[in-house]
Scaffold this active site. Sequence first.
Site, PDB file in Angstrom:
ATOM      1  N   CYS A  79      62.676  28.281 -66.572  1.00  0.00           N
ATOM      2  CA  CYS A  79      62.897  26.792 -66.683  1.00  0.00           C
ATOM      3  C   CYS A  79      64.235  26.418 -67.005  1.00  0.00           C
ATOM      4  CB  CYS A  79      61.859  25.790 -67.468  1.00  0.00           C
ATOM      5  SG  CYS A  79      62.042  23.973 -67.005  1.00  0.00           S
ATOM      6  N   HIS A 167      57.098  27.577 -64.989  1.00  0.00           N
ATOM      7  CA  HIS A 167      56.494  28.193 -66.213  1.00  0.00           C
ATOM      8  C   HIS A 167      55.392  29.200 -65.931  1.00  0.00           C
ATOM      9  CE1 HIS A 167      58.895  25.789 -69.106  1.00  0.00           C
ATOM     10  NE2 HIS A 167      58.629  24.477 -67.969  1.00  0.00           N
ATOM     11  N   GLU A 169      53.864  30.833 -68.313  1.00  0.00           N
ATOM     12  CA  GLU A 169      53.189  31.008 -69.421  1.00  0.00           C
ATOM     13  C   GLU A 169      52.005  29.852 -69.738  1.00  0.00           C
ATOM     14  OE1 GLU A 169      56.467  28.020 -70.669  1.00  0.00           O
ATOM     15  OE2 GLU A 169      56.247  29.676 -69.397  1.00  0.00           O
TER      16      GLU A 169
END
Length: 509
Positions: A79, A167, A169
């Site tokens: 990002c 993202h 994660e």
Amino acid sequence: MQERILILDFGSQYTQLIARRIREINVYCEIYPYNHFPTPDDNVKGVILSGSPSSVRDKNAPFPDLTNIKGIIPLLGICYGAQYLVQNFGGEVKPSGIREYGRANLVSINSNDPLFTDIKPGTQVWMSHADTIATIPSGYEITGSTADVEAGAYHIKGENTWGIQFHPEVYHTAEGTQILKNFVIGICGCSQNWTPDSFVGTTVDNLKEKLSDDKVILGLSGGVDSSVAAFLLHKAIGKNLTCIFVDNGLLRKNEFNKVLESYLGLGLNVVGVDACDRFLDQLEGVSDPETKRKIIGRVFIDVFDSEAKKVKDVKWLAQGTIYPDVIESVSVNGPSATIKSHHNVGGLPEKMHLKVVEPLRLLFKDEVRKVGHALGLPDFILKRHPFPGPGLAIRLLGKMTREKLEILKEADDIFIEGLKKHGLYDSVWQAAVILLPVQSVGVMGDERTYENAVVLRAVSSTDGMTADWSQLPYEFLGFISNEIINKVKGINRVVYDISSKPPSTIEWE
């Protein structure tokens, strides 16, 4: 030395989540502020740049010095990190023309790129940014696109450097863990040797070397963190560890004796201290939650200091500090504003002139439990719900009195024991009864009552950073309500808290 991945933090709310995902695949990683991190050595296998609430276009945007990293060791920008690698190396980042927040799909993927090994075209990803990459620098190649974001992912030719604007994660990115695996295992070559067993072995060896024959004291709370810290130290130095378990009168019903007996039964060197009156005398009539915390902290330090002096030649104070506490203390913007103070052993090392040892300072909360399991600790310790340091004092809202505390203890005991008997305890991360500083009208028998109301609170969570209210069966809630109202004199109303964190907190004070 342990091989590791460095994560440079730019203030993203997801930074800890990146670390947790990498740890879950048995690769060790550490988080550092973008402007204060160690020069990579041979044990650093790769670096990840996190997201950020900032824009790379801002005048005072956080920019890292990547002199010893970019083009030398594998690098992944996520990002903000991806946008930084564009904006500052010849490309351009502009405000997004459309809102790029939420679910998206990688409609185009370069399946030959090692970052996307075994990733299916069309896979769902999670976007969360107000800027977007408009032009990539020379030598950059786009490797993934969504319907709205052409440069969803890129690779720098001739370098082990990648950038992704989504993202990986977060759970909403369907194959995010695989993408992180591709980076840390496939690209960085990490060997996945970070396991609970390896942590125990390494930590015990380090503690033996560090502490030698020195004596150590530790303040036990009965919780998971202090318990696991105690047993790690016990494994390393045996009887040279003295644990002090203080009864402040604010524990659950009969909890002090139960927990103390369990510690002693497991061979731990524990001193139990009954200091109930010292705490409760100071708290009588106090309403303000922060004042309650400060009183509890002050009295605890006095009691602990007094007991510790009875142990001769102590040189170390052990604490159950865990990794989120360490990260917070060195965050990008310095320590966060204090939301509430916590009853711990703060101030003790200075007062007692002791050195500090923190055997859990590298672990997240869920990792602490895994290490405890590797140590052979029983479930009744490892599966205990988190319990606040100030105890029931912050679940008794309003003016503190012994009478109200006993009412709360009885109601709390019915709720917790009920969860256990009905097989619901392990499905709940934390449960509590809150005694409200209000009274309501009721009818018992033929009499009108005007008594206390309590709140039942039960949440599901992984680490307490976020939490959802637990959807306990109606039949169970009805049963507990009847039990409390019928058996606890002074309560005539029970309600259930259905708020999540955020925006609410788990505790009420």
